[in-house]
Write an enzyme that holds these catalytic residues in place. Structure first.
Site, mmCIF file in Angstrom:
data_model
loop_
_atom_site.group_PDB
_atom_site.id
_atom_site.type_symbol
_atom_site.label_atom_id
_atom_site.label_comp_id
_atom_site.label_asym_id
_atom_site.label_seq_id
_atom_site.Cartn_x
_atom_site.Cartn_y
_atom_site.Cartn_z
ATOM 1 N N CYS A 101 42.072 11.312 45.625
ATOM 2 C CA CYS A 101 42.068 10.768 44.270
ATOM 3 C C CYS A 101 41.621 9.307 44.288
ATOM 4 O O CYS A 101 42.044 8.537 45.159
ATOM 5 C CB CYS A 101 43.468 10.873 43.659
ATOM 6 S SG CYS A 101 43.556 10.285 41.947
ATOM 7 N N CYS B 292 47.855 4.958 42.258
ATOM 8 C CA CYS B 292 49.269 5.090 41.895
ATOM 9 C C CYS B 292 50.134 5.008 43.152
ATOM 10 O O CYS B 292 49.991 5.819 44.081
ATOM 11 C CB CYS B 292 49.508 6.416 41.178
ATOM 12 S SG CYS B 292 48.434 6.677 39.741
ATOM 13 N N CYS C 150 52.068 8.092 44.842
ATOM 14 C CA CYS C 150 51.379 9.366 45.044
ATOM 15 C C CYS C 150 50.799 9.500 46.448
ATOM 16 O O CYS C 150 50.088 8.611 46.931
ATOM 17 C CB CYS C 150 50.272 9.536 44.003
ATOM 18 S SG CYS C 150 49.470 11.162 44.080
ATOM 19 N N CYS D 191 51.627 25.963 35.819
ATOM 20 C CA CYS D 191 51.091 24.617 35.653
ATOM 21 C C CYS D 191 49.896 24.444 36.581
ATOM 22 O O CYS D 191 50.044 24.452 37.806
ATOM 23 C CB CYS D 191 52.151 23.575 35.967
ATOM 24 S SG CYS D 191 53.647 23.729 34.959
ATOM 25 N N CYS E 95 49.969 25.637 31.376
ATOM 26 C CA CYS E 95 49.959 24.185 31.185
ATOM 27 C C CYS E 95 48.920 23.603 32.129
ATOM 28 O O CYS E 95 48.832 24.018 33.289
ATOM 29 C CB CYS E 95 51.334 23.599 31.479
ATOM 30 S SG CYS E 95 51.435 21.794 31.323
ATOM 31 N N CYS F 198 53.546 17.606 27.186
ATOM 32 C CA CYS F 198 54.521 17.533 28.278
ATOM 33 C C CYS F 198 54.315 16.199 28.979
ATOM 34 O O CYS F 198 53.225 15.914 29.477
ATOM 35 C CB CYS F 198 54.292 18.709 29.233
ATOM 36 S SG CYS F 198 55.277 18.659 30.745
ATOM 37 N N ARG G 280 63.175 18.948 32.094
ATOM 38 C CA ARG G 280 62.868 19.711 33.305
ATOM 39 C C ARG G 280 63.245 18.945 34.561
ATOM 40 O O ARG G 280 62.844 17.792 34.748
ATOM 41 C CB ARG G 280 61.381 20.052 33.338
ATOM 42 C CG ARG G 280 60.977 20.945 34.504
ATOM 43 C CD ARG G 280 59.482 21.201 34.498
ATOM 44 N NE ARG G 280 59.025 21.606 33.187
ATOM 45 C CZ ARG G 280 57.753 21.557 32.813
ATOM 46 N NH1 ARG G 280 56.831 21.107 33.636
ATOM 47 N NH2 ARG G 280 57.409 21.945 31.594
#
Length: 353
Positions: free
Chosen positions: A65, A69, A72, A109, A142, A202, A272
């Protein structure tokens, strides 16, 4: 406690506490913890009964990626030992989804690493959704693909995607401390795009990144203001090879207080239990089911969850039941609101939303 009586009364009416009351929840003592869980449990059962919704992650594209972040393992510069691969073929993703559905998952998901999808990527996901729906037409889909551009949320909706997941993660005031390649406002905009396009929104948070109580309250109130339908609560897994490696700040009791605060602020919303629940809540996971009404089944993106059968046993042993595919997760008034948004965007709501 007078505070808990007040919070339950508001929660049963679908109302939020004040910011000061939310902070007071996080400041409760260990002696008050079971009372706090019981109070949050009353609100949870009022809106969601004893049902537990099961969600299953399919990692469509892993690693590499370009975003930085800090939390992550797939970030730019990460040396964490995670699998890296490009897009799964639709039939491969559909086979993975079938495994989760066979285990009791209601929602699948579909997640892909990266800043955000290209239009070609969105078409890949649309093809994958079709492959999943061909075998399991009632599966709730999702997508979690990063920052969305104009028209992409609408295309996902047209393809049969029900919800879009994009976490705010932390408070606006502290966001620049965990990421510099995009902003808090970028994330808010994607949540709004998905919601305005008729997708169920979400969006959640990650606790344990060095944030203060005020930061936690700020991000949850931001989620409330965005009127999201589902709030995943993640607990930081401090991967080696990331800037937050070695940061172990959470206790099981702290995690329960955070969950209770989220439930009181978002009483009629799906809360969740998400990443990190097994390693931070540990033996107190069953207590968390009295607050949260949804969990992930099996593994996460780059970390292992507990065995699916262990989750099913925990749910049954705690006196809860798995939510069936045909059941409506959200209370009627929220289901109606999502349906109105979808009709306004030109798509009807699936019957199992």
């Amino acid at each position: 406690m007078d505070l808990l009586i007040k919070l339950v009364d508001r929660g049963l009416r679908g109302e939020s506490p004040t910011r000061q009351e939310a902070l007071a929840v996080l400041a409760t003592s260990d002696d008050e913890l079971l009372d706090l869980v019981a109070a949050a449990g009353k609100v949870r059962r009022h809106w969601f009964g004893r049902r537990v919704k099961l969600n299953y992650l399919v990692n469509l594209k892993s690693g590499l990626c370009p975003e930085d972040c800090s939390y992550c393992s797939q970030r730019l510069g990460s040396t964490a030992g995670v699998l890296t691969y490009t897009w799964l073929k639709p039939e491969e993703a559909a086979a993975a989804a079938r495994a989760g559905i066979a285990g009791g998952a209601k929602r699948v998901c579909l997640v892909a690493s990266g800043r955000g999808p290209t239009d070609r990527d969105v078409e890949r996901v649309a093809t994958t959704v079709a492959a999943i729906k061909e075998h399991d037409p009632r599966a709730e889909i999702c997508a979690c693909l990063g920052l969305l551009s104009d028209g992409q949320a609408a295309r996902l909706r047209e393809a049969g995607v029900h919800a879009y997941s994009h976490n705010l993660n932390t408070a606006e005031a502290t966001y620049a401390g965990i990421c510099t390649t995009h902003t808090f406002a970028d994330r808010v905009e994607t949540v709004r795009r998905s919601r305005d396009a008729g997708l169920s929104a979400c969006s959640g948070l990650i606790a344990g990144m060095g944030e203060s109580d005020s930061d936690l309250v700020d991000v949850v109130f931001a989620l409330r203001e965005l009127d999201v339908d589902s709030v995943p609560v993640n607990f930081l897994i401090p991967f080696e090879g990331t800037p937050l490696a070695g940061r172990w700040e959470l206790t099981p009791q702290r995690c329960l207080r955070i969950l209770a605060m989220v439930r009181f602020v978002c009483p009629d919303v799906e809360v969740r239990l998400a990443g990190g629940r097994e390693i931070h809540l540990r033996s107190l996971q069953p207590l968390a089911l009295h607050i949260a009404n949804s969990i992930f089944l099996g593994d996460y993106l780059t970390s292992e969850g507990q065995a699916g059968q262990a989750d099913l046993d925990m749910i049954a042993d705690s006196g809860f039941e798995v939510e069936e595919a045909g059941a409506s997760t959200l209370p009627a008034h929220r289901t109606d609101l999502v349906a109105v948004r979808r009709r306004g965007a030109g798509t009807e709501l699936p019957p199992n939303a």
